[in-house]
Scaffold this active site. Sequence first.
Site, PDB file in Angstrom:
ATOM      1  N   ASP A 298       1.144   1.758   9.205  1.00  0.00           N
ATOM      2  CA  ASP A 298       0.759   0.922  10.353  1.00  0.00           C
ATOM      3  C   ASP A 298       1.840   0.893  11.439  1.00  0.00           C
ATOM      4  O   ASP A 298       1.565   0.503  12.572  1.00  0.00           O
ATOM      5  CB  ASP A 298       0.489  -0.519   9.901  1.00  0.00           C
ATOM      6  CG  ASP A 298      -0.623  -0.597   8.865  1.00  0.00           C
ATOM      7  OD1 ASP A 298      -1.379   0.375   8.735  1.00  0.00           O
ATOM      8  OD2 ASP A 298      -0.721  -1.633   8.182  1.00  0.00           O
TER       9      ASP A 298
ATOM     10  N   ARG B  60     -23.835  12.548  20.766  1.00  0.00           N
ATOM     11  CA  ARG B  60     -23.764  11.206  20.195  1.00  0.00           C
ATOM     12  C   ARG B  60     -22.541  10.427  20.657  1.00  0.00           C
ATOM     13  O   ARG B  60     -21.555  11.017  21.124  1.00  0.00           O
ATOM     14  CB  ARG B  60     -23.689  11.296  18.663  1.00  0.00           C
ATOM     15  CG  ARG B  60     -25.020  11.571  18.026  1.00  0.00           C
ATOM     16  CD  ARG B  60     -24.842  11.771  16.539  1.00  0.00           C
ATOM     17  NE  ARG B  60     -26.145  11.836  15.896  1.00  0.00           N
ATOM     18  CZ  ARG B  60     -26.373  12.375  14.709  1.00  0.00           C
ATOM     19  NH1 ARG B  60     -25.388  12.917  14.034  1.00  0.00           N
ATOM     20  NH2 ARG B  60     -27.587  12.387  14.190  1.00  0.00           N
TER      21      ARG B  60
ATOM     22  N   GLY C 182       5.152  -7.448   3.973  1.00  0.00           N
ATOM     23  CA  GLY C 182       4.853  -8.300   2.818  1.00  0.00           C
ATOM     24  C   GLY C 182       5.930  -8.151   1.754  1.00  0.00           C
ATOM     25  O   GLY C 182       6.452  -9.145   1.225  1.00  0.00           O
TER      26      GLY C 182
ATOM     27  N   GLY D  23       0.842  -1.205   0.000  1.00  0.00           N
ATOM     28  CA  GLY D  23       0.000   0.000   0.000  1.00  0.00           C
ATOM     29  C   GLY D  23       0.869   1.243   0.000  1.00  0.00           C
ATOM     30  O   GLY D  23       1.956   1.249   0.569  1.00  0.00           O
TER      31      GLY D  23
HETATM   32  O1  F6P Z   1      -0.714  -1.886   5.261  1.00  0.00           O
HETATM   33  C1  F6P Z   1      -1.253  -0.628   5.154  1.00  0.00           C
HETATM   34  C2  F6P Z   1      -2.730  -0.645   5.078  1.00  0.00           C
HETATM   35  O2  F6P Z   1      -3.012   0.687   4.997  1.00  0.00           O
HETATM   36  C3  F6P Z   1      -3.461  -1.348   6.236  1.00  0.00           C
HETATM   37  O3  F6P Z   1      -3.537  -0.583   7.392  1.00  0.00           O
HETATM   38  C4  F6P Z   1      -4.798  -1.598   5.601  1.00  0.00           C
HETATM   39  O4  F6P Z   1      -5.436  -2.682   6.209  1.00  0.00           O
HETATM   40  C5  F6P Z   1      -4.445  -1.925   4.190  1.00  0.00           C
HETATM   41  O5  F6P Z   1      -3.252  -1.246   3.915  1.00  0.00           O
HETATM   42  C6  F6P Z   1      -5.511  -1.552   3.180  1.00  0.00           C
HETATM   43  O6  F6P Z   1      -5.110  -1.958   1.917  1.00  0.00           O
HETATM   44  P1  F6P Z   1      -5.917  -1.701   0.574  1.00  0.00           P
HETATM   45  O7  F6P Z   1      -5.277  -0.515  -0.080  1.00  0.00           O
HETATM   46  O8  F6P Z   1      -5.739  -2.939  -0.225  1.00  0.00           O
HETATM   47  O9  F6P Z   1      -7.351  -1.436   0.928  1.00  0.00           O
END
Ligand code: F6P
Length: 354
Positions: free
Chosen positions: A130, A165, A107, A10
Amino acid sequence: MRVGVLTGGGDCPGLNAVIRAVTKSLINHGQCEVLGIADGFEGLMDAQPRVKPLDWDEVSGILHIGGTILGTSNSANPLRDEATLAQVQRNVQALGLDVAVVIGGDGTMSLAHGLRNIGLHCVGVPKTIDNDIASCERSFGFDTAVATVTESLRRIESTAMSHHRVMIVETMGRHAGWLALESGIAGAADIILLPEIDYDLQTVIEACRQREQRQRYTIICIGEGAKESGASLTVRERIEHSPDPVRLGGVGHVLRAQLQPHLQSEVRTTVLGHVQRGGDPTPFDRVLATRFGHHAAQLVMEGRFGHMVTLQDGRIGSVAIADVANTQRTVPLTSDLITMARDIGICLGDRLPG
Ligand code: F6P
């Protein structure tokens, strides 16, 4: 030396700052040619590799820009089968790549580790909002994401107050709660729910009821990997062949449905989603990303392949990629942030003795 640069997984604010620092440091060294690889490992998987030379002009003026000029992919898996791996190997040989600087999360580091078997040397640069990469106390992009979530919590608070809320704000973070925890503290959340601490529904209901009596509004910051004790993770989708096939998301809606029947106040959920990953990097992330990129170039020039840049005790260093592949850094329950949050009255969702 011919050096490839790619961004995998990502995207995240600060990637361009790394690309710029790696390229400029290598070019200044005088004996390196830099090739940008498009869309992460995907650019090496096609019959025709997708690459472009990176020169000084190409990487100028990009320091402050979010995203990545090279493109990325979080589903490309060069290790998915023999044929793909063989194609990657042919491309690496045809391009004459001596080493690739791979900028990515756990990854991407696992893939880089696997690719040593076909002779692709890699130097890693940790990237993720993250902040969950092993051996690295701060990855660039995290500071920017914390700032974005914190600002969102502030905006949510004024409308929560007005409408009396309970407002649930769901953050990213997968199986690590760093983003929810630091943003929740910075954004004055009343309840913070993390993947590392399964929540007890009754405890969360009680915390909301107490605030209904006094402040009349409640802010809950919940990480996407959080879950009720005994429940399973809330999965948004599964992506075939991806090195990380499970995408989380939606636990904020689950929690809303659980809480609403027990509260007088209306409960609303906001899932922040990709807004947390976008935008320009903060000054802190620009500097950290530049330090990381510069150090990656040093590792390349020293021939220290198979290593990933790290930040530990405030100092830039490196570890073997083998040591960080397939591992994640979650929030330790003994963290001073956890203790501090409890001591200042933030509910972390667990039922405490007494
Ligand atoms: O690893 C980074 C991240 O932003 C995670 O926090 C999140 O779960 C994931 O990528 C979302 O990925 P995608 O872009 O496939 O929705």
